[in-house]
Enzyme design. Structure first.
Site, PDB file in Angstrom:
ATOM      1  N   ASN A  42       0.841  -1.208   0.000  1.00  0.00           N
ATOM      2  CA  ASN A  42       0.000   0.000   0.000  1.00  0.00           C
ATOM      3  C   ASN A  42       0.875   1.257   0.000  1.00  0.00           C
ATOM      4  O   ASN A  42       1.891   1.323   0.693  1.00  0.00           O
ATOM      5  CB  ASN A  42      -0.989   0.015   1.172  1.00  0.00           C
ATOM      6  N   GLU A  44       0.413   5.161   0.549  1.00  0.00           N
ATOM      7  CA  GLU A  44      -0.542   6.185   0.998  1.00  0.00           C
ATOM      8  C   GLU A  44      -0.165   7.558   0.462  1.00  0.00           C
ATOM      9  O   GLU A  44       0.913   7.757  -0.103  1.00  0.00           O
ATOM     10  CB  GLU A  44      -0.592   6.198   2.532  1.00  0.00           C
ATOM     11  N   CYS A  53      -4.009   0.648  -2.578  1.00  0.00           N
ATOM     12  CA  CYS A  53      -3.899  -0.563  -1.762  1.00  0.00           C
ATOM     13  C   CYS A  53      -2.874  -1.534  -2.350  1.00  0.00           C
ATOM     14  O   CYS A  53      -2.546  -1.486  -3.542  1.00  0.00           O
ATOM     15  CB  CYS A  53      -5.248  -1.272  -1.691  1.00  0.00           C
ATOM     16  N   GLU A  55      -3.160  -4.722  -2.947  1.00  0.00           N
ATOM     17  CA  GLU A  55      -3.691  -5.642  -3.958  1.00  0.00           C
ATOM     18  C   GLU A  55      -3.678  -5.003  -5.342  1.00  0.00           C
ATOM     19  O   GLU A  55      -3.284  -5.621  -6.335  1.00  0.00           O
ATOM     20  CB  GLU A  55      -5.128  -6.050  -3.608  1.00  0.00           C
ATOM     21  N   CYS A  87     -10.370  -4.563   0.545  1.00  0.00           N
ATOM     22  CA  CYS A  87     -11.432  -3.552   0.550  1.00  0.00           C
ATOM     23  C   CYS A  87     -12.324  -3.734  -0.681  1.00  0.00           C
ATOM     24  O   CYS A  87     -11.997  -4.485  -1.604  1.00  0.00           O
ATOM     25  CB  CYS A  87     -10.839  -2.146   0.587  1.00  0.00           C
ATOM     26  N   CYS A  90     -10.701  -2.951  -4.089  1.00  0.00           N
ATOM     27  CA  CYS A  90      -9.770  -4.007  -4.517  1.00  0.00           C
ATOM     28  C   CYS A  90     -10.519  -5.252  -4.968  1.00  0.00           C
ATOM     29  O   CYS A  90     -10.114  -5.915  -5.920  1.00  0.00           O
ATOM     30  CB  CYS A  90      -8.782  -4.337  -3.407  1.00  0.00           C
TER      31      CYS A  90
HETATM   32  N1  THU Z   1      -5.290  -1.298   2.528  1.00  0.00           N
HETATM   33  C1  THU Z   1      -4.775  -2.138   1.578  1.00  0.00           C
HETATM   34  O1  THU Z   1      -3.640  -1.973   1.117  1.00  0.00           O
HETATM   35  N2  THU Z   1      -5.564  -3.149   1.155  1.00  0.00           N
HETATM   36  C2  THU Z   1      -6.811  -3.411   1.609  1.00  0.00           C
HETATM   37  O2  THU Z   1      -7.503  -4.251   1.066  1.00  0.00           O
HETATM   38  C3  THU Z   1      -7.316  -2.693   2.773  1.00  0.00           C
HETATM   39  C4  THU Z   1      -6.626  -1.419   3.064  1.00  0.00           C
HETATM   40  C5  THU Z   1      -4.465  -0.199   3.011  1.00  0.00           C
HETATM   41  C6  THU Z   1      -4.962   1.164   2.629  1.00  0.00           C
HETATM   42  C7  THU Z   1      -4.355   2.022   3.719  1.00  0.00           C
HETATM   43  O3  THU Z   1      -3.037   2.372   3.334  1.00  0.00           O
HETATM   44  C8  THU Z   1      -4.289   1.106   4.923  1.00  0.00           C
HETATM   45  O4  THU Z   1      -4.405  -0.223   4.408  1.00  0.00           O
HETATM   46  C9  THU Z   1      -5.362   1.360   5.950  1.00  0.00           C
HETATM   47  O5  THU Z   1      -6.620   1.298   5.399  1.00  0.00           O
END
Ligand code: THU
Length: 134
Positions: A42, A44, A53, A55, A87, A90
């Site tokens: 991920n 940000e 994310c 995935e 999420c 994704c």
């Molecule tokens: N996140 C992911 O990388 N994948 C997911 O399926 C759920 C959320 C990340 C996004 C953000 O950087 C952190 O997790 C908190 O939500």
């Protein structure tokens, strides 16, 4: 490749996470049908909404390298004790490139894992039938 190995690759991928805001690292490892593995983490952003994310990072990396056919996906969330599933955004992107029967494993720091299929994550995906050759 076994899901165990793919999940280990996802754990390693989480170490590269850029998550200064949530401090929640996520790693993903995507197995291509030809055996190649792509990983993602991920990334940000201070605007929050632009966060990518793990995935989707892995899928974008693999498709950018010319891959279209995938066998399975593993996700690691080392900052959560329990497994955390992908999420909604994704799940939609995963369903674009992996078949409904494709295995997906996710696991957290406590060592427990959840094994599902893409179809479990995106049920009633009737629109998928409309997408022609990929
Ligand atoms: N996140 C992911 O990388 N994948 C997911 O399926 C759920 C959320 C990340 C996004 C953000 O950087 C952190 O997790 C908190 O939500």
């Amino acid at each position: 490749m076994k899901l165990d190995q793919l999940h280990e690759a996802a754990k390693r991928a989480a170490e590269a996470s850029y998550s200064p805001y949530s401090k929640f690292r996520v790693g993903a490892a995507l197995l291509c049908s030809d055996g190649t593995v792509f990983t993602g983490t991920n990334v940000e952003n201070r605007s929050f909404g632009l966060t990518i994310c793990a995935e989707r990072s892995a899928i974008v990396a693999a498709v950018s390298a010319g891959h279209r056919s995938f066998a399975s996906l593993a996700i690691a969330t080392p900052d959560s004790h329990a497994p955390v599933g992908p999420c909604g955004a994704c799940r939609q992107v995963i369903s674009e490139f992996l078949g409904a029967d494709a295995p997906v494993r996710f696991g957290g720091a406590d060592g427990s894992v959840v094994d599902v299929t893409v179809g479990d994550l995106v049920p009633y995906d009737s629109l998928h039938d409309l997408s022609g050759p990929r």
